[in-house]
Design a protein around this motif. Structure first.
Motif, PDB file in Angstrom:
ATOM      1  N   SER A  13       0.815  -1.221   0.000  1.00 30.32           N
ATOM      2  CA  SER A  13       0.000   0.000   0.000  1.00 30.32           C
ATOM      3  C   SER A  13       0.845   1.266   0.000  1.00 30.32           C
ATOM      4  O   SER A  13       0.312   2.369   0.031  1.00 30.32           O
ATOM      5  CB  SER A  13      -0.935   0.009   1.210  1.00 30.32           C
ATOM      6  OG  SER A  13      -0.203   0.131   2.417  1.00 30.32           O
ATOM      7  N   ARG A  14       2.179   1.114  -0.064  1.00 34.46           N
ATOM      8  CA  ARG A  14       3.058   2.280  -0.038  1.00 34.46           C
ATOM      9  C   ARG A  14       4.310   1.988  -0.852  1.00 34.46           C
ATOM     10  O   ARG A  14       4.590   0.837  -1.202  1.00 34.46           O
ATOM     11  CB  ARG A  14       3.443   2.613   1.407  1.00 34.46           C
ATOM     12  CG  ARG A  14       4.162   1.485   2.124  1.00 34.46           C
ATOM     13  CD  ARG A  14       4.236   1.709   3.614  1.00 34.46           C
ATOM     14  NE  ARG A  14       4.975   0.635   4.276  1.00 34.46           N
ATOM     15  CZ  ARG A  14       4.851   0.340   5.560  1.00 34.46           C
ATOM     16  NH1 ARG A  14       4.021   1.039   6.317  1.00 34.46           N
ATOM     17  NH2 ARG A  14       5.548  -0.647   6.085  1.00 34.46           N
ATOM     18  N   SER A  35      -6.948  -1.821  -5.412  1.00 33.94           N
ATOM     19  CA  SER A  35      -6.471  -2.545  -4.234  1.00 33.94           C
ATOM     20  C   SER A  35      -7.474  -2.321  -3.105  1.00 33.94           C
ATOM     21  O   SER A  35      -7.300  -1.432  -2.272  1.00 33.94           O
ATOM     22  CB  SER A  35      -5.076  -2.047  -3.848  1.00 33.94           C
ATOM     23  OG  SER A  35      -4.566  -2.782  -2.759  1.00 33.94           O
ATOM     24  N   PRO A  36      -8.547  -3.117  -3.066  1.00 34.78           N
ATOM     25  CA  PRO A  36      -9.645  -2.848  -2.131  1.00 34.78           C
ATOM     26  C   PRO A  36      -9.234  -2.844  -0.664  1.00 34.78           C
ATOM     27  O   PRO A  36      -9.852  -2.142   0.143  1.00 34.78           O
ATOM     28  CB  PRO A  36     -10.641  -3.982  -2.415  1.00 34.78           C
ATOM     29  CG  PRO A  36     -10.303  -4.448  -3.796  1.00 34.78           C
ATOM     30  CD  PRO A  36      -8.836  -4.275  -3.930  1.00 34.78           C
ATOM     31  N   PHE A  37      -8.193  -3.598  -0.306  1.00 34.73           N
ATOM     32  CA  PHE A  37      -7.827  -3.685   1.106  1.00 34.73           C
ATOM     33  C   PHE A  37      -7.015  -2.489   1.580  1.00 34.73           C
ATOM     34  O   PHE A  37      -6.746  -2.359   2.771  1.00 34.73           O
ATOM     35  CB  PHE A  37      -7.122  -5.013   1.391  1.00 34.73           C
ATOM     36  CG  PHE A  37      -8.101  -6.158   1.441  1.00 34.73           C
ATOM     37  CD1 PHE A  37      -8.694  -6.541   2.637  1.00 34.73           C
ATOM     38  CD2 PHE A  37      -8.463  -6.812   0.279  1.00 34.73           C
ATOM     39  CE1 PHE A  37      -9.623  -7.561   2.681  1.00 34.73           C
ATOM     40  CE2 PHE A  37      -9.399  -7.844   0.310  1.00 34.73           C
ATOM     41  CZ  PHE A  37      -9.978  -8.220   1.514  1.00 34.73           C
ATOM     42  N   ASP A  38      -6.658  -1.583   0.657  1.00 33.77           N
ATOM     43  CA  ASP A  38      -6.108  -0.296   1.085  1.00 33.77           C
ATOM     44  C   ASP A  38      -7.113   0.462   1.949  1.00 33.77           C
ATOM     45  O   ASP A  38      -6.739   1.265   2.799  1.00 33.77           O
ATOM     46  CB  ASP A  38      -5.750   0.558  -0.129  1.00 33.77           C
ATOM     47  CG  ASP A  38      -4.424   0.146  -0.756  1.00 33.77           C
ATOM     48  OD1 ASP A  38      -3.726  -0.700  -0.162  1.00 33.77           O
ATOM     49  OD2 ASP A  38      -4.099   0.664  -1.830  1.00 33.77           O
ATOM     50  N   GLY A  77      -4.351  -0.537   6.410  1.00 39.34           N
ATOM     51  CA  GLY A  77      -3.206  -1.312   6.876  1.00 39.34           C
ATOM     52  C   GLY A  77      -3.484  -2.257   8.026  1.00 39.34           C
ATOM     53  O   GLY A  77      -2.559  -2.669   8.724  1.00 39.34           O
ATOM     54  N   LYS A  78      -4.719  -2.634   8.249  1.00 38.06           N
ATOM     55  CA  LYS A  78      -5.042  -3.607   9.281  1.00 38.06           C
ATOM     56  C   LYS A  78      -4.268  -4.893   9.024  1.00 38.06           C
ATOM     57  O   LYS A  78      -4.187  -5.374   7.894  1.00 38.06           O
ATOM     58  CB  LYS A  78      -6.544  -3.873   9.272  1.00 38.06           C
ATOM     59  CG  LYS A  78      -7.042  -4.774  10.390  1.00 38.06           C
ATOM     60  CD  LYS A  78      -8.557  -4.917  10.296  1.00 38.06           C
ATOM     61  CE  LYS A  78      -9.087  -5.862  11.371  1.00 38.06           C
ATOM     62  NZ  LYS A  78     -10.556  -6.061  11.249  1.00 38.06           N
ATOM     63  N   TRP A 107      -3.041  -9.775   0.093  1.00 39.69           N
ATOM     64  CA  TRP A 107      -3.721  -8.748  -0.687  1.00 39.69           C
ATOM     65  C   TRP A 107      -4.554  -9.360  -1.802  1.00 39.69           C
ATOM     66  O   TRP A 107      -4.282 -10.474  -2.256  1.00 39.69           O
ATOM     67  CB  TRP A 107      -2.695  -7.790  -1.303  1.00 39.69           C
ATOM     68  CG  TRP A 107      -1.900  -7.061  -0.264  1.00 39.69           C
ATOM     69  CD1 TRP A 107      -0.724  -7.466   0.321  1.00 39.69           C
ATOM     70  CD2 TRP A 107      -2.239  -5.818   0.346  1.00 39.69           C
ATOM     71  NE1 TRP A 107      -0.314  -6.543   1.249  1.00 39.69           N
ATOM     72  CE2 TRP A 107      -1.212  -5.512   1.294  1.00 39.69           C
ATOM     73  CE3 TRP A 107      -3.291  -4.917   0.188  1.00 39.69           C
ATOM     74  CZ2 TRP A 107      -1.229  -4.357   2.064  1.00 39.69           C
ATOM     75  CZ3 TRP A 107      -3.299  -3.768   0.952  1.00 39.69           C
ATOM     76  CH2 TRP A 107      -2.278  -3.487   1.869  1.00 39.69           C
ATOM     77  N   ILE A 108      -5.550  -8.587  -2.236  1.00 35.42           N
ATOM     78  CA  ILE A 108      -6.342  -8.919  -3.430  1.00 35.42           C
ATOM     79  C   ILE A 108      -6.358  -7.682  -4.320  1.00 35.42           C
ATOM     80  O   ILE A 108      -6.696  -6.589  -3.860  1.00 35.42           O
ATOM     81  CB  ILE A 108      -7.782  -9.321  -3.067  1.00 35.42           C
ATOM     82  CG1 ILE A 108      -7.790 -10.540  -2.130  1.00 35.42           C
ATOM     83  CG2 ILE A 108      -8.589  -9.622  -4.338  1.00 35.42           C
ATOM     84  CD1 ILE A 108      -9.180 -10.904  -1.614  1.00 35.42           C
TER      85      ILE A 108
END
Length: 252
Positions: A176-177, A191-194, A198-199, A215-216
């Motif tokens: 995510s970074r 990136s839906p889990f962004d 960051g959980k 990640w998905i």
């Protein structure tokens, strides 16, 4: 999957989830530590799903005479799976390789093989979906993992054509970074889990820093919703991730 050590509980969770597509990493076939069971086949039978298993490693300390043990990725689907293939990454860690001075015992986890992505195609309502089930290196640094992610996404971009695209798995670093996030943005992937800020996706590992490493990713022609990290499920050292995916203007 953490090899499938808690197979009964894993199957119970997956059955309750009633998913159409399941991507698993770290599944055992004929390994001593999982009672020589073919874990992917047992899950597929229990869920009544189609499946493909991709060999990542032969586990040199886990087989028995005449029956080698394997470890890798499993993709399951309620839709037919076609054109399965493996992308073995060009850059690899040498950590797992057997050496003459290291005994081939369970403790030392010597392996033959390489990190890879298991690729399958699914046909849904006349449209093809390319599914990349990836497991990036846990040893080495983020530069190595970035290289493997970049190779995966480049291969997906060159072969997807008009197909929908899902890339998911245990990526073993936070995408995510930094350069990984820039790469994903440049390739116009979602990136839906962004959205979950960051959980963490792994259980506490002593002094190790726990963060989001699973990640998905989807292409922009797909609409995703309800990303969830199931951190109450303790059947593995990673938590399951789930997501609802629909075609833009189409059905889920």
């Amino acid at each position: 999957m953490n090899r499938g050590l808690h197979l009964t509980e894993i199957i119970e969770f997956l059955a309750a989830a009633s998913a159409d597509l399941i991507l698993l990493q770290e599944t055992d076939v004929h390994a001593r530590r999982t009672r020589y069971i073919n874990v992917p086949r047992e899950i597929a039978r229990a869920l009544k799903m189609n499946y493909v298993f991709g060999r990542e490693f032969e586990e040199l300390g886990q087989g028995k005479r005449g029956c080698p043990a394997f470890h890798g990725q499993t993709t399951l689907s309620r839709f037919p799976l076609s054109n399965p293939r493996i992308l073995r990454f060009r850059r690899q860690s040498r950590f797992w390789q057997p050496r003459w001075f290291i005994p081939r015992l369970q403790t030392f986890q010597r392996r033959l093989g390489a990190r890879m992505a298991l690729i399958c195609e699914i046909s849904i309502q006349g449209r093809t979906m390319d599914v990349y089930n990836a497991h990036l290196e846990s040893r080495g640094n983020d530069e190595l993992r970035y290289s493997q992610l970049s190779e995966t996404l480049s291969e997906a971009e060159s072969n997807s054509g008009k197909a929908h695209l899902i890339v998911a798995g245990d990526l073993n670093f936070n995408i995510s970074r930094g350069p990984a996030a820039s790469l994903i943005a440049d390739m116009q992937l979602d990136s839906p889990f962004d959205r979950l800020a960051g959980k963490k996706t792994v259980r506490d590992r002593g002094n190790a820093v726990c963060t989001a490493i699973d990640w998905i990713l989807t292409d922009k022609t797909l609409r995703s919703s309800d990303p969830e990290i199931h951190d109450s499920i303790c059947t593995s050292d990673h938590y399951p991730l789930s997501l609802e995916i629909c075609r833009e203007g189409g059905h889920c």
